[in-house]
Every structure is written in C-alpha cells, then in structure tokens.
Design a protein around this motif. Structure first.
Motif, PDB file in Angstrom:
ATOM      1  N   LEU A  14       0.851  -1.186   0.000  1.00 27.50           N
ATOM      2  CA  LEU A  14       0.000   0.000   0.000  1.00 27.50           C
ATOM      3  C   LEU A  14       0.888   1.237   0.000  1.00 27.50           C
ATOM      4  N   SER A  15       0.554   2.184  -0.826  1.00 28.40           N
ATOM      5  CA  SER A  15       1.281   3.444  -0.866  1.00 28.40           C
ATOM      6  C   SER A  15       0.909   4.254   0.377  1.00 28.40           C
ATOM      7  N   ALA A  16       1.860   4.443   1.277  1.00 29.18           N
ATOM      8  CA  ALA A  16       1.600   5.118   2.550  1.00 29.18           C
ATOM      9  C   ALA A  16       0.983   6.510   2.404  1.00 29.18           C
ATOM     10  N   PRO A  17       1.378   7.307   1.400  1.00 29.17           N
ATOM     11  CA  PRO A  17       0.769   8.642   1.289  1.00 29.17           C
ATOM     12  C   PRO A  17      -0.742   8.616   0.998  1.00 29.17           C
ATOM     13  N   LEU A  18      -1.276   7.470   0.616  1.00 35.45           N
ATOM     14  CA  LEU A  18      -2.713   7.370   0.354  1.00 35.45           C
ATOM     15  C   LEU A  18      -3.537   7.198   1.629  1.00 35.45           C
ATOM     16  N   ILE A  19      -2.877   6.931   2.758  1.00 30.97           N
ATOM     17  CA  ILE A  19      -3.586   6.688   4.022  1.00 30.97           C
ATOM     18  C   ILE A  19      -4.087   8.004   4.592  1.00 30.97           C
ATOM     19  N   GLU A  20      -5.397   8.049   4.828  1.00 29.08           N
ATOM     20  CA  GLU A  20      -5.991   9.219   5.469  1.00 29.08           C
ATOM     21  C   GLU A  20      -6.207   8.967   6.954  1.00 29.08           C
ATOM     22  N   GLU A  46       0.996  -1.117  14.502  1.00 29.17           N
ATOM     23  CA  GLU A  46       1.890  -1.676  13.478  1.00 29.17           C
ATOM     24  C   GLU A  46       1.808  -0.874  12.177  1.00 29.17           C
ATOM     25  N   VAL A  47       0.587  -0.489  11.777  1.00 26.46           N
ATOM     26  CA  VAL A  47       0.424   0.312  10.567  1.00 26.46           C
ATOM     27  C   VAL A  47       1.124   1.653  10.751  1.00 26.46           C
ATOM     28  N   ARG A  48       0.959   2.247  11.912  1.00 22.84           N
ATOM     29  CA  ARG A  48       1.625   3.523  12.208  1.00 22.84           C
ATOM     30  C   ARG A  48       3.136   3.374  12.118  1.00 22.84           C
ATOM     31  N   ASP A  49       3.673   2.314  12.737  1.00 24.95           N
ATOM     32  CA  ASP A  49       5.123   2.091  12.720  1.00 24.95           C
ATOM     33  C   ASP A  49       5.634   1.871  11.298  1.00 24.95           C
ATOM     34  N   LEU A  50       4.891   1.101  10.490  1.00 27.41           N
ATOM     35  CA  LEU A  50       5.289   0.860   9.105  1.00 27.41           C
ATOM     36  C   LEU A  50       5.279   2.158   8.295  1.00 27.41           C
ATOM     37  N   ALA A  51       4.252   2.969   8.486  1.00 30.21           N
ATOM     38  CA  ALA A  51       4.167   4.242   7.764  1.00 30.21           C
ATOM     39  C   ALA A  51       5.300   5.169   8.201  1.00 30.21           C
ATOM     40  N   ASN A  52       5.567   5.248   9.503  1.00 29.52           N
ATOM     41  CA  ASN A  52       6.664   6.088   9.986  1.00 29.52           C
ATOM     42  C   ASN A  52       8.002   5.622   9.435  1.00 29.52           C
TER      43      ASN A  52
END
Length: 70
Positions: A14-20, A46-52
């Motif tokens: 998933l492209s992280a910049p697409l996460i709202e 986990e999603v937060r850590d992956l995006a960071n």
C-alpha cells in the motif's frame, strides 16, 4: 510502500501517502484519501510504525525526536 496483510492472508503493498485514517473497529480499518476502506490483520500501532518507517526511509521525517529542553 508498506507491506500489509488482508484478513484472508493475502499480502499486498500500500502506498503510505494514500492513508488518510487508521482505526481499530476492532479490526484495523484503513481509510484511503479516495474514501476506499481496507481491513488488515496488522494492529493500528503496526500500521503507524510501518508508515513512519516508510517516511524515515524517504527522508520526510527525522530519525530522532528531540525532547524539549535537550
């Protein structure tokens, strides 16, 4: 891109910049900027850590956080 797992076990990128928004409803639900929702096995943290980690890799956030007064 971050690697996530759908509830059926399928791994996808998933492209992280697409996460709202990321919510625990109780399953982790990711809302994308186009309004599409995705439910994943990973926890909200986990999603937060992956995006960071993604943003650190591309240089958009620093590697360390300075504490006030330091």
């Amino acid at each position: 891109m971050i690697e996530l797992t759908k509830l059926n076990g399928q791994v996808f990128l998933l492209s992280a910049p697409l996460i709202e928004q990321v919510e625990a409803l109780p399953d982790t639900t990711i809302t994308l900027i186009n309004g599409k929702k995705m439910v994943v096995k990973e926890s909200k943290q986990e999603v937060r850590d992956l995006a960071n980690a993604f943003y650190r890799r591309i240089g958009l956030i620093g590697l360390t956080v300075r504490e006030e007064g330091v």
